[in-house]
Design an enzyme around this catalytic site. Sequence first.
Site, mmCIF file in Angstrom:
data_model
loop_
_atom_site.group_PDB
_atom_site.id
_atom_site.type_symbol
_atom_site.label_atom_id
_atom_site.label_comp_id
_atom_site.label_asym_id
_atom_site.label_seq_id
_atom_site.Cartn_x
_atom_site.Cartn_y
_atom_site.Cartn_z
ATOM 1 N N ASP A 181 47.583 52.803 35.671
ATOM 2 C CA ASP A 181 46.633 51.998 36.429
ATOM 3 C C ASP A 181 47.228 50.654 36.878
ATOM 4 O OD1 ASP A 181 43.550 51.791 36.917
ATOM 5 O OD2 ASP A 181 43.996 49.895 35.935
ATOM 6 N N GLU A 244 49.637 54.103 40.149
ATOM 7 C CA GLU A 244 48.725 53.483 41.102
ATOM 8 C C GLU A 244 49.342 52.140 41.479
ATOM 9 O OE1 GLU A 244 44.087 52.084 41.638
ATOM 10 O OE2 GLU A 244 45.230 51.423 39.913
HETATM 11 C C1 GLC Z 1 42.178 50.885 39.024
HETATM 12 C C2 GLC Z 1 41.075 51.877 38.739
HETATM 13 C C3 GLC Z 1 39.760 51.201 38.926
HETATM 14 C C4 GLC Z 1 39.684 50.030 37.971
HETATM 15 C C5 GLC Z 1 40.862 49.072 38.146
HETATM 16 C C6 GLC Z 1 40.973 48.117 37.005
HETATM 17 O O1 GLC Z 1 42.207 50.501 40.365
HETATM 18 O O2 GLC Z 1 41.207 53.019 39.530
HETATM 19 O O3 GLC Z 1 38.680 52.078 38.733
HETATM 20 O O4 GLC Z 1 38.485 49.325 38.189
HETATM 21 O O5 GLC Z 1 42.080 49.769 38.190
HETATM 22 O O6 GLC Z 1 41.415 48.738 35.847
#
Ligand code: GLC
Length: 475
Positions: A181, A244
């Site tokens: 993440d 991500e």
């Molecule tokens: C990422 C997740 C999201 C979350 C954020 C903070 O973007 O996909 O759902 O709110 O990280 O952890």
Amino acid sequence: MWWRDAVIYQVYPRSFQDSDGDGLGDLPGIEQRLDHLTWLGVDALWLSPIYPSPMHDFGYDISDYKGIDPVFGSLDDFDSLVAAARARGLRVLLDVVPCHSSIEHPWFSEHPDWYIWREGPNNWLSAFGGSAWSPLNGRYYLHSFYPEQPDLDWRNEEVIAAMQDALRFWIDRGAAGYRVDAIDRLLKDPELRDDPPATGEPFGLPLSDEELKLALTHSRNAPDTPKALARIREAVGDHLLVGEVYLPSAKWQPYLEHLDVAFAFELLHARWDASLLRAAIEATTRRPGAAWVLSNHDFGRLVTRFGAENARSAALMLLTLPGPAFLYQGDEIGLADGPGGERVYDRAGRDRFRHPMQWDGSPNGGFTTGDPWLRAVEPERVNVEAQRDDPRSTLSLVRDLLALRRVLGDGLELLEAAPGVLAYVRGEHTIAVNTTADERPAPLDGEVVLETDPGALRGRTLAPHSGAITMGLPG
Ligand code: GLC
């Protein structure tokens, strides 16, 4: 490299299947529904966070990296799910949130030096709007997201050791890897300097109005971020790491030294317009490392994002590009977004993307026998049971695409095509999608092996909002 062309199905555990009637999905519920995933033909499932959490961000605020939140079940339930998945040839990926813990994690009070503090705020912005700093006991702590999510200091060896320990814990219990993440927020400027004003150079992905005013060079993507990723890699060995990273693909290179793939945000953000889709695919495939995704718990579902009339073509595109693809639960039946808060990053703003999975036509869609945390969205029309035996359903189309995908050849050649038509070749197959509301010529020859709708391809003309795949190369 099991994941090279894998389809990874995103389960949002809170909304997949409830097994105990509390209106919230759980791990035994997921296990009960594994046969759906094998029937569909996916290779793996990715679980959004299942760890103990006060749920300010539904699990993306973790208060114990080595446990299971009681809402979802127990460690035994996790072991049982992994074993049941394995028995069916399915792998289980977890979500790890290294950037921040929950403010209720014992670390926050026991090891305040594991977090990032400042005497006063600088100009850094939270991804959810407003300042990234909140006051506590006469100082300010950094939170790149909600105030309940304080950022960990990845330049502190103790933080790294604790996180590596957690990463190994789940790998030892059978996890096949992680979706990592918010990597762009993992490391920031060590001196915590202000973000300079924007230079006018485009960022390459959508930003908020507030963010557009700044260059965002100090608050995220510090040059030593790959060093932190190397420590994550060290802990997980050769298990899959999907990043991500909120950056255009041209800036992935240093991250991909330690990750296997990164989510292709340029395509996710492209409007349903053949030339924009083509440009995003072209940019992203200039180098290896793309994981394709068009929808998830943050951005909403295919039907709502691209229009019900285009959702089937969107699925066709998603599932025929080279490399791993992520399919969000519910998209295989054409589930739409449901009601939710007005502003996306308000507390309930993303609820609309998270309405429960619909298994049958009953009022709660078979998700729960209790009171669901969010209501079903037209379950009588959109559900697995009704679509399973209908060869024209979205579910059948997605299943056919998953089967066909296995025989698509390597590589990708983007074709010249009429305006409004996206076309490409994979091995022996040609794929084309008409993104417009008019009939358009498409460079499709040979035997039709799949259409988004019966009769989509008329000779060499694609019906409005449709797509097709032929066996044979354009003449
Ligand atoms: C990422 C997740 C999201 C979350 C954020 C903070 O973007 O996909 O759902 O709110 O990280 O952890």
